[in-house]
Scaffold this active site. Structure first.
Site, PDB file in Angstrom:
ATOM      1  CD  GLN A 116       0.989   4.442   4.563  1.00  0.00           C
ATOM      2  OE1 GLN A 116       1.593   5.497   4.793  1.00  0.00           O
ATOM      3  NE2 GLN A 116       1.544   3.263   4.763  1.00  0.00           N
ATOM      4  CG  HIS A 156      -1.319  -3.483   3.814  1.00  0.00           C
ATOM      5  ND1 HIS A 156      -1.236  -4.589   4.614  1.00  0.00           N
ATOM      6  CD2 HIS A 156      -0.076  -2.934   3.789  1.00  0.00           C
ATOM      7  CE1 HIS A 156       0.003  -4.700   5.064  1.00  0.00           C
ATOM      8  NE2 HIS A 156       0.730  -3.718   4.579  1.00  0.00           N
ATOM      9  CB  CYS A 162       1.849  -5.736   2.311  1.00  0.00           C
ATOM     10  SG  CYS A 162       3.292  -6.235   3.235  1.00  0.00           S
ATOM     11  CG  ASP A 206      -5.723   0.400   6.552  1.00  0.00           C
ATOM     12  OD1 ASP A 206      -5.107   1.100   7.388  1.00  0.00           O
ATOM     13  OD2 ASP A 206      -5.150  -0.416   5.808  1.00  0.00           O
ATOM     14  CE  LYS A 242       1.960   1.167   8.212  1.00  0.00           C
ATOM     15  NZ  LYS A 242       3.168   0.608   7.585  1.00  0.00           N
TER      16      LYS A 242
END
Lengths: 160, 424
Positions: free
Chosen positions: B216, B136, B377, B213, B239
């Site tokens: 998700q 991202h 993104c 990261d 999220k």
């Protein structure tokens, strides 16, 4: 709720799938790149001006049906127009696409000079976009890019 | 309708109950207020359960005051709840200690914090930060900014033909100059599960630190930062069914202790004179100013909500639904999946021949199907895949096979509208 067919009219789908005046002009007098950072769509407008008149105009790029059809229809109505006429068509289209007070379904917004009514009518199918705020930028990208091309050229236009 | 519900395959839950998205959906007021909504954009932001919405209001009504300062009881209660949320996050990630949890605005701020505090202090010209093509923008741009400021190098590990991280190429790019590997855990465009255990092992063998990261990943699978042995882990609260404006930077205690402060202000200091300031220990040292107290408490409630369903059950649900969606979309002539060769979790990117993703999203919207269309993104990944944009459907605990059926029906409707139904 508006019917999807008001946005995706046959003429839009046709121009989206088979864009007219698609491809670069050799040795254009004016050129500009347009970019919508939101979706990544790009367009390049090629113009050959002769005595303040748009003698040739074409475009290329990657975009959705709305942006492609809008660019295609724009090149059709802009051909052989003076810069003053082009400006009037731009203003007319802008009202049409953004849902300004004028530019209703009968076409011919105030300010559209006599002789351009037919061009106004041909742009009418693009009026559907005003009910889809998220898509207005798709329709206006090519127009802002053309404006940048004939004004200065070489600039990158962004709509987001 | 009840027959349909009973026929839906159910995933076993940690507590022995069945994982039923239809029942779970009742805990999300947005679906009550928007009947018929097929929400397939959870990867952008998840909807909020009543436990989070009501919990935020309850906190403001009952215990709200600023934290870490007040002598009075209300402030003490507020502080206790805020710090309990930190402990809740630590427990959720299996961190060794709550002091390893820094509250930030979101994953983006977490990555920027690492770049600005750790990066500026420990990176020298010629050092390398290694990312992947799956990233991202938020895991690319902070490192570019640091590169331009420090003269470090940004190295990019490629994806393989199937759209997953090319582990072999990644291993070859690791050198003694690699000081940090910054990589996604689950790719936001493709849903691809990155083999982060291998990434961490290989990076550590080279002496590099690792930032993952987890934007998700945290909403979709059990995350154990100690088992992963990563040095940094970031995720965003919104999220994973929590409020916006709150996120988490996890870092190993020793790493945090070595890092200088980032932003200066109240709450992060021990003593201040005009001549000199001394700073708090981590994590307070990295939390200048009044934090998003309610956000942190809301995040804690969201983690409670997810743990109540069971993270293993959520992972099984997301994996099964992703596989089902891939199969269902592939069965439609003209549909191509993007980067879907490997295991996927909760996200499916696709294209439909002859229809731009933005046109798809507009048409889907008229069928009450909310998806994301665009570059997500991740423009470098789009370039690598040779596409301008994709359509992306993503799932949450409230998503089920009926949502996928609505998605497929919307694809077919778009094809009919565009006169593309000859291939049937």
């Amino acid at each position: 709720m508006m019917d999807l067919r008001d946005l995706y009219q046959d003429i839009i789908l046709d121009h989206g799938r088979h864009p007219r005046n698609f491809g670069p002009l050799p040795d254009p007098s004016h050129l500009a790149h347009g970019h919508n950072p939101l979706c990544g769509d790009t367009v390049t407008i090629f113009v050959r001006l002769r005595d303040d008149r748009i003698a040739e105009v074409s475009f290329e790029g990657k975009g959705c049906a709305i942006s492609t059809a809008s660019a295609s229809l724009m090149t059709e109505v802009m051909l052989n127009k003076t810069l003053a006429e082009a400006q009037a068509l731009f203003a007319h289209f802008h009202t049409l696409a953004t849902g300004g007070a004028t530019g209703g379904l009968t076409g011919g917004a105030p300010g559209l000079p006599p002789g351009l009514e037919e061009e106004g009518d041909r742009l009418e199918p693009l009026a559907g976009v005003k009910a889809y705020p998220a898509r207005v930028k798709c329709a206006t990208l090519a127009w802002h890019t053309l404006e940048a091309a004939v004004r200065g050229g070489g600039t990158v236009v962004k709509t987001e | 309708m009840s027959v349909l519900i009973q026929e839906r395959p159910m995933v076993a839950r940690a507590d022995g109950g069945a994982f039923d998205p239809v029942v779970i959906r009742r805990q999300f007021p947005v679906f009550e207020r928007n009947p018929g909504l097929v929400f397939l954009d959870t990867a952008a932001s998840a909807q909020k359960p009543a436990a989070v919405i009501d919990g935020l209001a309850e906190y403001y009504r009952t215990d709200y005051a600023n934290v870490h300062r007040g002598v009075y009881g209300l402030s003490a209660r507020s502080t206790a709840r805020f710090e309990a949320a930190r402990e809740r996050v630590a427990r959720f990630l299996n961190a060794a200690d709550a002091s390893e949890i820094v509250f930030v605005r979101g994953a983006t701020e977490g990555i920027n914090l690492v770049a600005q505090a750790w990066g500026l202090a420990f990176l020298k010209p010629g050092d390398q930060v290694l990312v992947s093509e799956l990233e991202h923008h938020s895991n690319i741009v902070p490192w570019q900014m640091l590169r331009d400021r420090l003269g470090i190098e940004l190295v990019v590990a490629p994806i393989d033909a199937g759209g997953g991280l090319d582990l072999e190429a990644f291993a070859h790019l690791l050198t003694p100059r690699t000081k940090l590997v910054a990589m996604t855990h689950v790719a936001n465009v493709t849903g691809g599960l990155v083999p982060v255990e291998r990434v961490v092992d290989l990076a550590h063998a080279c002496g590099a630190k690792v930032l993952l990261d987890g934007c998700q990943a945290v909403p979709r699978l059990p995350v154990d930062v100690r088992a992963l042995d990563c040095d940094f882990y970031v995720f965003s609260g919104h999220k994973c069914y929590g409020p916006t404006g709150i996120g988490v930077l996890y870092a190993k205690r020793a790493v945090l202790d070595a890092m200088p402060p980032w932003q200066g202000g109240g709450d992060m200091i021990r003593t201040v004179t005009f001549a000199k300031t001394t700073y708090q220990d981590a994590p307070q040292r990295f939390e200048a100013g009044t934090p998003d107290i309610a956000g942190a408490i809301g995040l804690g409630l969201a983690l409670d909500f997810m743990d109540g369903l069971g993270m293993a059950a959520i992972r099984d649900h997301e994996a099964a639904l992703t596989d089902h969606a891939r199969d269902a979309l592939l069965a439609v002539p003209g549909v191509t999946l993007i980067g879907a060769d490997g295991p996927g979790l909760g996200v499916v990117s696709f294209q439909v021949d002859g229809i731009h993703p933005h046109d798809l999203a507009t048409i889907f919207d008229r069928h009450d199907v909310a998806i994301r269309a665009g570059h997500h993104c991740a423009q470098p990944l789009m370039d690598r895949l040779g596409v301008v944009a994709t359509a992306r459907a993503s799932f949450g605990v409230y998503s089920d096979e009926d949502d996928v059926a609505a998605l497929v029906a919307a694809v077919r409707a778009a094809q009919r509208l565009f006169g593309l139904t000859s291939a049937r």
